[in-house]
Design a protein around this motif. Structure first.
Motif, PDB file in Angstrom:
ATOM      1  N   ALA A 220       0.819  -1.217   0.000  1.00 36.89           N
ATOM      2  CA  ALA A 220       0.000   0.000   0.000  1.00 36.89           C
ATOM      3  C   ALA A 220       0.848   1.261   0.000  1.00 36.89           C
ATOM      4  O   ALA A 220       0.421   2.298  -0.499  1.00 36.89           O
ATOM      5  CB  ALA A 220      -0.929  -0.001   1.214  1.00 36.89           C
ATOM      6  N   ASP A 221       2.062   1.178   0.557  1.00 28.44           N
ATOM      7  CA  ASP A 221       2.878   2.375   0.718  1.00 28.44           C
ATOM      8  C   ASP A 221       3.934   2.536  -0.355  1.00 28.44           C
ATOM      9  O   ASP A 221       4.705   3.472  -0.331  1.00 28.44           O
ATOM     10  CB  ASP A 221       3.559   2.355   2.092  1.00 28.44           C
ATOM     11  N   HIS A 222       4.025   1.604  -1.285  1.00 33.69           N
ATOM     12  CA  HIS A 222       4.955   1.792  -2.388  1.00 33.69           C
ATOM     13  C   HIS A 222       4.249   1.423  -3.681  1.00 33.69           C
ATOM     14  O   HIS A 222       3.507   0.457  -3.744  1.00 33.69           O
ATOM     15  CB  HIS A 222       6.225   0.963  -2.194  1.00 33.69           C
ATOM     16  N   TYR A 223       4.474   2.225  -4.698  1.00 30.77           N
ATOM     17  CA  TYR A 223       3.770   2.007  -5.952  1.00 30.77           C
ATOM     18  C   TYR A 223       4.503   2.753  -7.050  1.00 30.77           C
ATOM     19  O   TYR A 223       5.258   3.682  -6.808  1.00 30.77           O
ATOM     20  CB  TYR A 223       2.324   2.482  -5.866  1.00 30.77           C
ATOM     21  N   TRP A 224       4.247   2.327  -8.264  1.00 33.25           N
ATOM     22  CA  TRP A 224       4.827   3.005  -9.418  1.00 33.25           C
ATOM     23  C   TRP A 224       3.993   4.232  -9.734  1.00 33.25           C
ATOM     24  O   TRP A 224       2.768   4.184  -9.758  1.00 33.25           O
ATOM     25  CB  TRP A 224       4.846   2.070 -10.608  1.00 33.25           C
ATOM     26  N   VAL A 225       4.676   5.341  -9.942  1.00 29.14           N
ATOM     27  CA  VAL A 225       3.965   6.582 -10.226  1.00 29.14           C
ATOM     28  C   VAL A 225       4.627   7.297 -11.393  1.00 29.14           C
ATOM     29  O   VAL A 225       5.810   7.150 -11.644  1.00 29.14           O
ATOM     30  CB  VAL A 225       3.948   7.529  -9.005  1.00 29.14           C
ATOM     31  N   ALA A 226       3.837   8.059 -12.114  1.00 29.33           N
ATOM     32  CA  ALA A 226       4.334   9.052 -13.064  1.00 29.33           C
ATOM     33  C   ALA A 226       3.846  10.379 -12.518  1.00 29.33           C
ATOM     34  O   ALA A 226       2.703  10.750 -12.676  1.00 29.33           O
ATOM     35  CB  ALA A 226       3.784   8.803 -14.459  1.00 29.33           C
TER      36      ALA A 226
ATOM     37  N   GLN B 257       7.812   4.584  -5.537  1.00 33.67           N
ATOM     38  CA  GLN B 257       7.668   5.654  -4.548  1.00 33.67           C
ATOM     39  C   GLN B 257       7.136   5.098  -3.232  1.00 33.67           C
ATOM     40  O   GLN B 257       6.303   4.200  -3.214  1.00 33.67           O
ATOM     41  CB  GLN B 257       6.710   6.719  -5.080  1.00 33.67           C
ATOM     42  N   TRP B 258       7.652   5.651  -2.122  1.00 36.32           N
ATOM     43  CA  TRP B 258       7.099   5.341  -0.817  1.00 36.32           C
ATOM     44  C   TRP B 258       7.340   6.516   0.122  1.00 36.32           C
ATOM     45  O   TRP B 258       8.079   7.438  -0.204  1.00 36.32           O
ATOM     46  CB  TRP B 258       7.668   4.052  -0.232  1.00 36.32           C
TER      47      TRP B 258
END
Length: 1157
Positions: A430-436, A445-446
């Protein structure tokens, strides 16, 4: 394990290990017992009562470490996060005196002394025996000596000691702290101080070489400018009534200065320092080579000192450096051509540095830089043993991975510890994910706030084998990472890179605490060199040492830790990872060299021959399909429709790729020829797939060919390999004298061929994404583009996304279908694109029917309307629409400037608040405006006009000089300088209005100006929240303002504008047809102690006709389009949409990434 050691257990121990018929005897280990004594005896204090039961382990007397050579008290053996406490109660008044010593982890594990709950002193690291005195007032006092450990790491003996406690009852006059000896350079200042206790008043008299110094009658003695005559012995006599005591003596030693070139062991190099700035000096007191080194001068807060030299590349620069400063704030830096390469701060002992310089002349600059507050340690930096080796090339990229898509992020595992020092690991998603994100970047990102994260490749990562194994044998040199940090950056305590070796139940780790550097765009990066002397082992007594770990790496992790838990976390976004190698060793099929086909330019580097009839013998060059396209996988490549056609693909002669894939293939280390591709349509239409290796001679030609398996699946990316050792290779000319090995040893050209069956019932297609080879030796064969084997994926175009200039894209998601459900024509003004038949449509705004727009499914349902996309604000890397004369201009050169008011730098004609004719300033939002003692620095209380050079000097530059496009007088809003003086509560909000007569104009207009913008947002040291924002609006004849530009400083904002201190901006203005007056309003908002926005050379120009289909002209070369506007017209109505922050996506290596950020 011996549960309770007794005296009989002392002696030598060994273990005999047997395996089958083999027996191994370990080395001897000796068990010795400490000789213990009673605490009162150890502390030489029979009358006091000591308690040691409050902590986790008691203190005890011992005879190994002592001040008096007899005995002393030692803290108990404690674990991380524990303490050992020794306490006693004394009745004052009186003077407490004792000696203490510590051997611990510097700055983290402390020996402390407390009086009635107040910390009186603490020591850490390796501190030998020294005296400490405390004056106790009347009454009972609880004294505690505490050895306290933090939550990780043990160093030294991991203990504290106390000896010879004495207590002198009463208020007798006593010197608590004598002045300390100091060493200074000639011309520097010097200061001695004394701390005494006794009946007031206390009188002081300083002496020099035994003689009283006239007027020196304070606890502190200051010498402003030290000369040779000041060197000598100093002391101070302190008196109270009839009592008098004399301090210990202190020596003032004048440091002998040494030429800088000699101090850094480069007498033939020319080193220069900026004029008017404090200069580095050579000295012999602190050095790496035990001879001499360069040392920074004493500096005031918010100042710097530097020295530089010029070096001709390519080459390798090596040196040692050391710093003793405020950790995280006062920095020792090394720059190459104004780009930060390395930096250190805090207490960092001599460390080797290695920097490779590229071709050309380079300026290398060493800088010690202080922030605006505090000084710690020795507040200095040192550089020694500079060495430069010309002609030495740096490490090349062996493997790179850019986290630009979710599929790549999912190949890495993130483990999180909410309690950073808990042993319970749990995987989180939930606290890390791929983002643009809005700052034109993407990544994993986390958030960090009182927790700890580990980023580790998963066991199923497709290229885990590249990251593991024998690093020295593979020729690996370093590991590099690039990332962004936003939010509460100061809460990020440390970053650690770890390499693990795990075999069965055995585990060892090598870890390196790193300090990243930051580039001009605010991106962080670090390179962890395997030869760095600061690598440490997790288990010091393990059978595997550092070399063993490097030779058998089974995994790696990037760890980031935050001990501070707060509402504003540090947001970390990992963008790229690289492994660098020096081209030696064996890397297996890891070093892929070739052409990655991501743009039309890449595709044009390949030569495609095409013959309509498979049986035909006539080859003709064909270019209709050598274009950049997206296929059904949304991936770029060369698209080839196969329907009764045959193609042969090879690199153009003279290209580096052609040179790489020719000559002696085996001696170059090529293991396999390789192509990454995908297939679509009816695969029955594909008749043959072959690879050819040609050798052309003057009178002879030979071809080696290999039949490749025909594709069986559509819509998947696959790698086609042609190993040189494949037994299926055959020769075209059986009568030729050249054998298979003759062809491989002197190849002229490599080709890939695909044949389509004649008159197929349906067609097939092939999309080629790369063309190259896999090398076994780790070199790149002398040409081509070395890259990781992962092709970069791109998304279909959507609102808020970012794209590479020149890239094609799917058009189906550019608009919300619910806004307009019918349109027949789309007009594109930004990029090239490809229609459904595969034909390339060059950028230029050609109308395209919706049926020809490539899209996924039927998402785009538009007719009876026109959708236009055109630049709304683009950088100077894109050519202006037309070179028409400006309608109106302003460069502020006609303003009359006056003298300074609050700024310390004086000048007679440097600044004014009087704008040009037709301009007005609105400072109603400036706190304290009109009150000279409440408006901050008055020159910057709102928009102002100033001489640029004076502004730069008054603000001590801080990158303002980068605004080279601005000249003479410029317009400035500077929250950084404004906040340097007291002002009324609130943030800075100021507006500047430009009124223009447009009655005679009816065509489209553009606004052009040169801009210098340095963003900043967050909470400053005084708790003031701010987000420096720039806004431009336009109103016609007093009507509703239309916002045409908004920049803010929050990296997570859709309108974030990064560091751009020298750029040209073009903005399309709304139609002025029928209007008389246009007012352009420049707003500088929500600023506090941030940075600035400065403008110059403003122009109003006639722009493009929005109804035409002409291109804005030119192409972006790296700056990208900052935003696009889309205007949809239907039945006479108009709806405007926006696509913000359109800019180049990150490329697959740091060099390209730095160039386009």
């Amino acid at each position: 394990t011996i549960a309770s050691v007794a005296s009989d257990d002392q002696g030598d121990y060994q273990v005999e290990i047997t395996s089958g018929a083999d027996t191994l005897l370990s080395p001897v280990a000796t068990l010795s017992l400490w000789q213990t004594t009673q605490l009162n005896e150890a502390l030489d204090q029979a009358s006091l009562v000591f308690s040691t039961d409050e902590g986790d382990q008691p203190w005890s007397g011992q005879t190994t470490w002592t001040y008096d050579q007899v005995d002393a008290a030692q803290s108990g053996v404690i674990a991380d996060g524990q303490s050992s406490i020794l306490s006693s109660v004394l009745q004052g008044p009186g003077i407490l005196t004792f000696y203490w010593k510590v051997s611990s982890e510097m700055e983290y594990d402390h020996l402390e002394c407390w009086v009635d709950g107040t910390l009186e002193g603490q020591i850490s690291g390796e501190v030998d025996w020294h005296e400490f005195k405390i004056a106790l007032p009347d009454g009972d006092h609880t004294i505690q000596w505490v050895y306290r450990k933090d939550e990780t790491v043990s160093e030294g003996e991991d203990a504290g000691w106390v000896d010879q406690i004495q207590f002198q009852v009463g208020m007798a006059l006593t010197i608590l702290q004598s002045p300390a000896s100091i060493e200074v350079f000639p011309g520097q200042s010097a200061s001695f101080s004394v701390e005494a206790h006794g009946e007031a008043p206390l009188l002081y008299q300083w002496t020099f070489n035994g003689q009283p110094i006239s007027g020196a009658e304070l606890p502190t003695l200051e010498i402003e400018t030290v000369s040779a005559s000041d060197a000598g012995v100093y002391a101070v006599e302190v008196s109270s009534g009839s009592e008098q005591v004399t301090s210990a003596t202190a020596h003032l030693v004048l440091i002998e200065t040494i030429p800088l070139a000699e101090a850094v062991d480069q007498p033939d190099m020319n080193f220069e320092s900026p004029q008017g700035q404090p200069t580095w000096s050579g000295q012999s007191s602190i050095s790496h080579d035990q001879v001499d080194a360069a040392q920074s001068p004493p500096l005031d807060d918010d100042a710097f000192a530097s020295f530089a030299t010029q070096l001709q590349g390519p080459g390798k620069l090596e040196f040692y450096w050391k710093v003793s400063s405020e950790d995280g704030w006062d920095m020792l830096e090394c720059h190459v051509d104004d780009q930060l390469q390395r930096q250190i701060s805090g207490e960092v002992d001599w460390t080797p540095v290695e920097i490779f310089l590229s071709e050309g002349m380079h300026t290398v600059n060493w800088v010690y830089r202080k922030d605006a507050y505090l000084s710690e340690g020795l507040d200095a930096a040192w550089v020694d043993q500079i060495k430069y080796t010309p002609g030495t090339s740096g490490p090349s990229v062996v493997y790179s991975e850019v986290f630009d898509q979710a599929s790549k992020a999912s190949a890495w595992m993130v483990t999180s510890l909410e309690d950073p020092f808990s042993s319970d690991y749990e995987q989180t998603s939930a606290d890390h994910y791929w983002v643009a994100s809005a700052d034109q970047s993407s990544g994993i990102q986390w958030e960090l706030s009182g927790n700890q994260f580990f980023l580790t490749p998963s066991e199923t990562h497709p290229f885990l084998h590249v990251m593991t194994g024998d690093y020295p044998q593979k020729g690996y040199h370093s590991l590099a990472w690039k990332f962004n940090v936003s939010g509460a950056i100061s809460s990020l305590d440390w970053i650690t890179l770890s390499l693990y070796r795990e075999e069965g139940d055995d585990l060892q780790a090598a870890y390196l605490d790193v300090q990243p550097s930051i580039d001009a765009q605010g991106a962080y990066s670090f390179s962890a060199h395997l030869g760095d002397s600061n690598w440490k082992l997790l288990y010091e007594d393990h059978m595997w040492d550092l070399d063993d770990v490097f030779q058998g790496v089974s995994s790696l992790s990037l760890e980031m830790t935050s001990l501070i838990e707060g509402q504003d976390p540090a947001v970390v976004q990992i963008q790229a990872f690289e492994i660098m190698g020096l081209g030696s060793g064996t890397q297996g099929q890891d070093a892929f060299t070739g052409l990655k086909i991501e743009t039309a330019t890449d595709a044009d580097a390949l030569w495609v021959t095409h013959w309509p009839e498979v049986s035909g013998d006539i080859y003709e060059e064909w270019s209709g399909h050598t274009v950049f396209i997206y296929d059904d996988l949304d991936k770029p490549g060369m698209y080839l429709p196969i329907a009764g056609n045959a193609y042969h693909i090879a690199p153009h002669d003279g290209l580096p790729l052609a040179e790489t894939l020719s000559g002696d293939l085996r001696s170059k280390g090529i293991e396999s020829l390789v192509w990454d591709l995908s297939f679509g349509g009816d695969l029955n239409a594909i008749h043959a797939l072959n690879v050819f290796v040609y050798r052309f001679g003057e009178n002879e030609t030979q071809i080696a060919y290999l039949d490749l398996p025909l594709p069986t699946e559509t819509g998947i990316e696959q790698r086609i390999l042609a190993p040189l050792d494949d037994a299926g290779w055959d020769l075209y000319d059986q009568d030729s004298s050249w054998t298979l090995e003759d062809v491989f040893s002197d190849a002229s050209m490599i080709g890939l061929s695909v044949d389509g069956a004649e008159d197929p019932a349906s067609s097939a297609s092939m999309t080629l994404r790369s063309f190259g080879a896999l090398f076994a030796s780790g070199n790149d064969g002398g040409g081509g583009q070395t890259m990781g084997p992962v092709c970069v994926d791109f998304e279909a175009m959507s609102l808020g996304q970012r794209y590479n200039s020149g890239d094609a894209f799917y058009a189906d998601t550019i608009g919300d279908p619910s806004i307009h459900e019918a349109a027949s024509v789309l007009s594109f003004y930004v990029k090239d694109y490809v229609n459904a038949t595969g034909a390339m449509i060059s950028g230029g705004g050609v109308d395209v029917e919706t049926g020809n727009i490539p899209h996924q499914g039927n998402e785009l349902q538009i007719s009876n309307a026109v959708l236009q996309i055109r630049p709304n604000a683009f950088h100077d890397t894109m050519a202006p629409p037309e070179a028409l004369p400006p309608v109106s201009t302003e460069d502020f050169s006609g303003l009359v400037l006056g003298s300074n008011i609050d700024e310390a730098l004086s000048g007679d004609a440097v600044w004014t608040k009087t704008p040009p004719l037709g301009w007005t300033i609105d400072d109603s939002g400036v706190p304290g405006v009109g009150l000279s003692d409440q408006d901050g620095i008055s020159e910057w209380a709102g928009w102002s006009f100033a001489d640029k050079d004076w502004w730069i000097q008054a603000a001590e530059d801080q990158r303002r000089s980068e605004f080279t496009k601005g000249t003479g007088t410029i317009m400035i809003a500077d929250g950084d300088e404004w906040s340097d003086a007291t002002h009324a509560e609130g943030n800075l909000n100021t507006f500047l209005n430009w009124s223009i007569d447009v009655a005679a104009l009816d065509g489209p207009l553009d606004l052009k100006f040169d801009s210098s913008w340095l963003p900043d947002a967050g909470t400053d040291s005084l708790g003031v929240e701010s987000n420096q924002t720039a806004v431009i609006t336009v109103s016609l004849d007093g009507g509703q303002p239309l916002e045409i530009l908004r920049w803010d400083s929050d990296p997570n904002s859709a309108t974030y504008h990064g560091e751009n201190t020298n750029e040209t901006i073009w903005i399309q203005l709304p139609s002025v047809q029928g209007a008389s007056e246009m007012v352009i309003r420049f707003g500088y908002l929500n600023a506090a102690n941030n940075w600035w926005w400065a403008l110059d050379n403003l122009e109003i120009r006639e722009g493009m006709d929005s109804s035409s289909h002409s291109s804005p002209g030119g192409t972006t070369t790296g700056g990208g389009v900052s935003s696009l506007s889309m205007i949809v017209r239907e039945n006479g109505g108009e709806v405007s949409l926006s696509v913000n922050n359109v800019a180049p996506m990150y490329a697959a290596n740091f060099a390209e990434l730095d160039g386009q950020n």
